[in-house]
Design an enzyme around this catalytic site. Sequence first.
Site, PDB file in Angstrom:
ATOM      1  CE1 TYR A   1      60.326  46.879  84.614  1.00 27.18           C
ATOM      2  CE2 TYR A   1      58.034  46.319  84.219  1.00 27.18           C
ATOM      3  CZ  TYR A   1      58.993  47.223  84.631  1.00 27.18           C
ATOM      4  OH  TYR A   1      58.609  48.466  85.046  1.00 27.18           O
TER       5      TYR A   1
ATOM      6  CE  LYS B   1      61.825  50.787  81.075  1.00 22.16           C
ATOM      7  NZ  LYS B   1      61.473  49.387  81.267  1.00 22.16           N
TER       8      LYS B   1
ATOM      9  CG  ASP C   1      60.399  42.488  77.249  1.00 23.24           C
ATOM     10  OD1 ASP C   1      61.109  43.332  76.677  1.00 23.24           O
ATOM     11  OD2 ASP C   1      59.735  42.732  78.273  1.00 23.24           O
TER      12      ASP C   1
ATOM     13  NE  ARG D   1      39.068  53.802  72.306  1.00 17.43           N
ATOM     14  CZ  ARG D   1      37.947  53.453  71.670  1.00 17.43           C
ATOM     15  NH1 ARG D   1      37.962  52.469  70.778  1.00 17.43           N
ATOM     16  NH2 ARG D   1      36.815  54.077  71.915  1.00 17.43           N
TER      17      ARG D   1
HETATM   18  C1  LIG Z   1      60.313  48.631  81.668  1.00 20.35           C
HETATM   19  C2  LIG Z   1      60.131  47.273  81.124  1.00 20.35           C
HETATM   20  C3  LIG Z   1      58.850  46.782  80.837  1.00 20.35           C
HETATM   21  C4  LIG Z   1      57.606  47.570  81.123  1.00 20.35           C
HETATM   22  O1  LIG Z   1      57.479  48.673  80.277  1.00 20.35           O
HETATM   23  P1  LIG Z   1      56.697  50.020  80.646  1.00 20.35           P
HETATM   24  O2  LIG Z   1      56.957  50.885  79.467  1.00 20.35           O
HETATM   25  O3  LIG Z   1      57.298  50.544  81.916  1.00 20.35           O
HETATM   26  O4  LIG Z   1      55.276  49.629  80.815  1.00 20.35           O
HETATM   27  C5  LIG Z   1      58.754  45.523  80.279  1.00 20.35           C
HETATM   28  N1  LIG Z   1      59.852  44.770  80.034  1.00 20.35           N
HETATM   29  C6  LIG Z   1      61.083  45.206  80.321  1.00 20.35           C
HETATM   30  C7  LIG Z   1      62.255  44.327  80.031  1.00 20.35           C
HETATM   31  C8  LIG Z   1      61.271  46.461  80.882  1.00 20.35           C
HETATM   32  O5  LIG Z   1      62.514  46.873  81.173  1.00 20.35           O
END
Ligand SMILES: *Cc1c(COP(=O)(O)O)cnc(C)c1O
Length: 387
Positions: free
Chosen positions: A107, A204, A179, A55
């Site tokens: 999101y 993504k 983000d 961890r």
């Molecule tokens: C998918 C997404 C998240 C969340 O991420 P996970 O890997 O699914 O936890 C946060 N911000 C954006 C812009 C996203 O597209």
Amino acid sequence: MSNASTDFSFGTKAIHAGVEPEPVTGAIMTPIFQTSTYVQPAVGEPRAGSYDYGRTANPTREALEASIAALESGSHGVAFASGLAALEAIVKRLSAGDHVVSEENTYGGTTRMFNHVLSRLGIEFTYVDARDVDAVASAMRPNTKLVHVETPTNPMMKLCDIRALADLAHAHDALLCVDNTFASPFNQRPLELGADFTMHSSTKYVNGHSDVIGGLVAVRDDALADDLFFIRKSSGAVPGPMDCFLTLRGIKTLHVRMMRHNENGQAVAEFLEGHPRVDRVLYPGLASHEQHDLAKSQMGGFTGMVSVDVGTLARTRALTEHLKIFSLAESLGGVESLVNVPALMTHGSVPEDRREAMGITPGLVRFSVGIEDIDDIIADLDRVLSA
Ligand SMILES: *Cc1c(COP(=O)(O)O)cnc(C)c1O
């Protein structure tokens, strides 16, 4: 190539940064260190690198962290089990009584975590349209510790002026978190524009192959990195070594994939903008986008994310359910094209009145344009729209 080689350009860093030949065999690919613990040479003396427990430290994860730090022009990267775990760790630096100003069109899962988990722990959230720097300024309070934005936003493709918001946050002794999932570090590097945290759902574009759930944060400040490492060690949202390996492998082609996503996204946006069955196209690379100048000044490319308004749910169904190349699915940023209806899918957890106010109606369709051959992609859309 050494980890310290930060003067290389993006594509070279994508392939090499963080990845050193493995010391025992010289393996060119960082191995998957699939281990939970490490044998200690003497009582209370872990090996160099604080390898005492998985961890706390894992070499595959560290290679991925060095890679994202280099790609985002940061000094440290911190890897998490998911994008939401990454963002949660950033907000968990705060305490009960602290306040966060957040862009309203984030999101859907971000809103759910803020409203239903973190607000119960005494952290307060105010939502604003962060296109408007004055609106963010008016929402700032003496206890505001963090401004959180996405740019471009999901799915309305609104932009926030990262440099202006960083200056504003800092003037209030708060930090700015961006983000950067939608843009990818190839197209936009928030730390260079003054942000304190840049984070990704590496699920993504960063991994890009629709086979890993992961989160990454990059920072430039040692103290912020220490906070995040401490929170991750204490809360436990670590990614597994196999997922770190796959993400590192995905990153090796990030620049090549993004060039193609950018090209295909632009071509799809231009095709749809001219189409009589489409009311409106939202894409920062179109001159018709109201923030096109800001897009050109803070982004190097405009991605494969294109949202369109076709007016009604019936037209949405007709468009989305008969495509062959685009699969109907949540998520985005993979090599394969996907189509999503935010109001009924990804943003179902956002309260309806807020959804409608932001323009996330049942007529809104979001495409994640993949890197297939563009002629096939356009033909697929043309066939369904002409039917
Ligand atoms: C998918 C997404 C998240 C969340 O991420 P996970 O890997 O699914 O936890 C946060 N911000 C954006 C812009 C996203 O597209």
